[in-house]
Design a protein around this motif. Structure first.
Motif, PDB file in Angstrom:
ATOM      1  N   PRO A 192      -4.609   6.772   2.250  1.00  0.00           N
ATOM      2  CA  PRO A 192      -3.612   5.442   2.090  1.00  0.00           C
ATOM      3  C   PRO A 192      -5.349   4.556   2.312  1.00  0.00           C
ATOM      4  O   PRO A 192      -5.237   3.517   1.722  1.00  0.00           O
ATOM      5  CB  PRO A 192      -3.534   4.977   3.518  1.00  0.00           C
ATOM      6  N   ARG A 193      -6.489   5.095   2.434  1.00  0.00           N
ATOM      7  CA  ARG A 193      -7.626   4.095   2.366  1.00  0.00           C
ATOM      8  C   ARG A 193      -7.919   4.085   1.080  1.00  0.00           C
ATOM      9  O   ARG A 193      -8.335   3.472   0.144  1.00  0.00           O
ATOM     10  CB  ARG A 193      -8.748   4.541   3.106  1.00  0.00           C
ATOM     11  N   LEU A 194      -7.990   5.188  -0.025  1.00  0.00           N
ATOM     12  CA  LEU A 194      -8.314   4.949  -1.322  1.00  0.00           C
ATOM     13  C   LEU A 194      -7.346   4.912  -2.375  1.00  0.00           C
ATOM     14  O   LEU A 194      -7.343   3.746  -2.807  1.00  0.00           O
ATOM     15  CB  LEU A 194      -8.315   6.400  -1.977  1.00  0.00           C
ATOM     16  N   ASN A 195      -5.708   4.120  -1.646  1.00  0.00           N
ATOM     17  CA  ASN A 195      -4.994   3.267  -2.098  1.00  0.00           C
ATOM     18  C   ASN A 195      -5.108   1.938  -2.203  1.00  0.00           C
ATOM     19  O   ASN A 195      -5.480   1.511  -3.224  1.00  0.00           O
ATOM     20  CB  ASN A 195      -3.886   3.838  -1.779  1.00  0.00           C
ATOM     21  N   ARG A 196      -5.664   1.362  -1.228  1.00  0.00           N
ATOM     22  CA  ARG A 196      -6.323   0.532  -0.605  1.00  0.00           C
ATOM     23  C   ARG A 196      -7.217  -0.425  -1.667  1.00  0.00           C
ATOM     24  O   ARG A 196      -8.002  -1.208  -2.479  1.00  0.00           O
ATOM     25  CB  ARG A 196      -6.183   0.899   0.445  1.00  0.00           C
ATOM     26  N   ILE A 197      -8.030   0.246  -1.363  1.00  0.00           N
ATOM     27  CA  ILE A 197      -9.510   0.765  -2.225  1.00  0.00           C
ATOM     28  C   ILE A 197      -9.356   0.871  -4.087  1.00  0.00           C
ATOM     29  O   ILE A 197      -9.778  -0.544  -4.603  1.00  0.00           O
ATOM     30  CB  ILE A 197     -11.198   1.667  -2.692  1.00  0.00           C
TER      31      ILE A 197
END
Length: 146
Positions: free
Chosen positions: A2-7
């Motif tokens: 989810p952190r990569l999706n947000r970035i």
């Protein structure tokens, strides 16, 4: 994940804003006309034909009331009725007079019809091929009977 999706979402949004900002700045800084089509459109001209005028005086039109009608190509009552209907008149409209002549160098037939107002006559110049599909209206005028 989810952190990569947000970035990725933040980076994509920033890229979109940057593109919109640069595009707006370019339009403001470098305004100009951009042709939308081939330049040859600028050279196109349309020749206008003279407005068709019935080549008869009021007296000559009224004289047709006292002569036998010369229908020419519209001698067939069915074809004449179709022509009248296309011109917006009931097919049973009584033709008061008719004559073949030329309007602006084109062959025509003048049809005299009762006018809308009492004591008036409508003169319509139509092409000889006037039919229910194509009136071929070349000129028209209204005259008052004496």
């Amino acid at each position: 994940m989810p952190r990569l999706n947000r970035i990725a979402a933040i980076a994509g949004g920033a890229a979109a804003l940057l593109a919109a900002g640069l595009g707006t700045a370019a339009l403001i800084r470098f305004p100009g006309d951009t042709p939308s089509g081939p330049r040859s459109f600028d050279a196109i001209t349309v020749a206008s034909e003279p407005t068709p005028v019935l080549p008869l005086t009021e007296a000559e039109i009224l004289e047709l009331l006292d002569r036998s009608p010369e229908y020419g190509a519209l001698a067939d009552p069915g074809r004449r009725a179709g022509c009248l209907a296309a011109l917006g008149y009931p097919a049973a409209t009584r033709v008061l007079g008719a004559r073949e002549l030329a309007v602006n160098g084109r062959p025509a037939i003048v049809l005299l019809l009762p006018g809308a107002a009492p004591g008036t006559v409508i003169a319509l110049a139509v092409a000889p091929n006037c039919s229910s599909a194509d009136t071929g209206l070349l000129a028209d005028t209204s005259v008052r009977r004496p």
